[in-house]
Design an enzyme around this catalytic site. Structure first.
Site, short mmCIF file in Angstrom:
data_model
loop_
_atom_site.label_atom_id
_atom_site.label_comp_id
_atom_site.label_asym_id
_atom_site.label_seq_id
_atom_site.Cartn_x
_atom_site.Cartn_y
_atom_site.Cartn_z
N HIS A 1 0.82 -1.22 0.00
CA HIS A 1 0.00 0.00 0.00
C HIS A 1 0.86 1.26 0.00
CE1 HIS A 1 1.07 0.80 4.19
NE2 HIS A 1 0.94 -0.50 4.39
N GLU B 1 -2.17 -7.13 7.69
CA GLU B 1 -0.85 -7.05 8.31
C GLU B 1 -0.84 -7.75 9.66
OE1 GLU B 1 2.21 -7.19 8.38
OE2 GLU B 1 2.86 -5.20 7.69
#
Length: 449
Positions: A253, A329
């Site tokens: 990202h 994550e």
């Protein structure tokens, strides 16, 4: 059902001559050694020693968990092909050994994979230790094993800030030495950097996303492991056509406010949005991928920074975004939002345990790297099944991307600290029908320049 990897080898100093075998049982998620076996077997051939190593490894796995599925990895083409049923067993000395190996565990629980000799160093060293012991008139003892290399030096930052580890690997590649890293780590790094020999990038014509040759520190790799038991002697592993692989284009990202501050930012924190810089990065990578036109589906982590990055790309490509929970994550627990220095000051013992073992979790109920590996592996398996033969963009985070690369290379858990992964960078891994993988690109940021 538990899953183990068994690596086995055997050798003979004379063929026939003084012979011994070695076998190791590994946890595939963490790379941890679960059991070791070695024995001097007197005068025998290489093949007999290899089969005895296989039998010992399978028995060790059975002792740990009789219901386990086992992936056997050996550098003996003969044993792998015979036990897989593709080659007939003609030699009378091999037939009873193959029959014994086949009876250790049910056939449905065991699969076989050929690997190059350089990837079978642990079992090879055990076999040599056994032969050395036999030369002294003794048998190999587990307490004497040196097959597990010394632990590497601890990194100086969190996994998203691997500058020290990356610099060490670059120095090792430049000098030909390990510079304190495990030899296996350096070999894995070399296999990523070796793409200059046979470059097979994310893009069909071997160019970067802007049409220029990818470079500027980007590591490109040819096939990391052979897709069949055929060896060319170079490690590239060319073999029969496996058909179009499932290719995962791995996009980290764009930046958030926490990214330049190098703070732990996982799935247990505030779920920050993209910063203005992160939005610009997302638009840049979207334009690059749209120019190539190779992505056929977009899958995102559920966290906001990934969904925003994914949406920017999907809008340019005219594709929907699918969310995959397994791509989130790591949950960094009480370390969320802290810098590495702050964690070291507040939780020094927990941090050291985390650096030393993939099974250790961050303070306050976070996720260990072993747990993340299991989660990411399951997501990988779901996605490769759903997107066989297609090119899919996965928008995710530092740890999931590094984990996918690590597993594709067969590198140990500590290699997570030895990869550089920039915000909005592109990496790529191709997954073939026979279960093997090829790392094709790592940390490409050419589209951001």
């Amino acid at each position: 059902m538990p899953h183990f990897v068994v690596e086995a080898d055997g050798g003979s100093r004379g063929n026939p001559g003084p012979a011994g075998y070695g076998a190791v049982v590994l946890d595939p998620a963490t790379g941890e050694t679960l059991a070791e076996r070695g024995e001097f077997i007197g005068v025998a051939t290489n093949n007999v020693a290899e089969y005895k190593g296989l039998i010992a490894g399978l028995k060790a796995a059975r002792e740990l968990a009789p219901d386990a599925t086992v992936r056997v990895r050996m550098d003996s083409k003969l044993v792998v092909e015979q036990m897989s049923g593709r080659w007939k067993i003609k030699h009378p000395d091999m037939k009873p050994l193959a029959a014994e190996a086949a009876k250790v565990l049910p056939r449905a629980q065991v699969t076989y994979e050929w690997i190059p000799r350089e990837r079978n160093k642990h079992a090879d060293r055990l076999a040599n230790e056994a032969m050395d012991a036999g030369k002294r008139g003794k048998q190999w003892e587990p307490s004497a094993s040196t097959a597990v290399f010394a632990a590497p030096a601890a990194p100086s930052g969190p996994p998203g800030d691997a500058a020290k580890g990356a610099a060490a690997v670059r120095a090792a590649l430049a000098s030909g030495g390990a510079t304190g890293a495990r030899a296996t780590d350096t070999a894995a790094a070399r296999s990523v950097a070796a793409g200059t020999r046979e470059s097979a990038t994310l893009f069909d014509d071997g160019t970067g996303p802007d049409g220029a040759a990818a470079g500027g520190g980007t590591a490109q790799a040819g096939p990391a492991t052979p897709r069949t038991g055929t060896s060319t002697g170079t490690g590239t592993g060319w073999g029969p056509d496996m058909g179009a692989p499932a290719t995962f284009v791995l996009l980290r990202h764009g930046e958030t406010a926490l990214t330049p501050q190098k703070r732990f930012s996982g799935s247990g924190g505030t779920d920050p949005e993209l910063s203005p810089a992160g939005r610009r990065q997302a638009e840049a990578v979207a334009a690059a991928l749209a120019a190539r036109g190779t992505v056929q589906a977009v899958v995102s982590s559920p966290l906001r920074r990934c969904r925003e990055t994914a949406q920017a790309v999907a809008d340019r490509l005219g594709l929907p975004v699918t969310v995959e929970e397994g791509l989130r994550e790591t949950d960094f627990g009480a370390w969320e939002g802290l810098t590495f220095a702050e964690v070291r000051e507040r939780f020094p013992d927990d941090l050291q345990a985390w650096l030393d073992s993939a099974k250790a979790a961050p303070t306050g109920g976070g996720e260990s790297f072993a747990a993340v590996t299991r989660r990411v592996s399951a997501a990988r398996d779901r996605l490769t099944t759903a997107h066989a033969g297609r090119t899919v963009l996965l928008v995710t985070h530092v740890t999931p991307i590094k984990t996918l690369v690590r597993l594709a290379l067969g590198a140990p858990p500590e290699s997570l600290f030895r990869m550089e992964l920039s915000a909005a960078s592109l990496s790529a891994v191709a997954y073939y029908a026979d279960g093997n993988a090829s790392v094709r690109l790592l940390n490409d940021t050419g589209h951001l320049r």
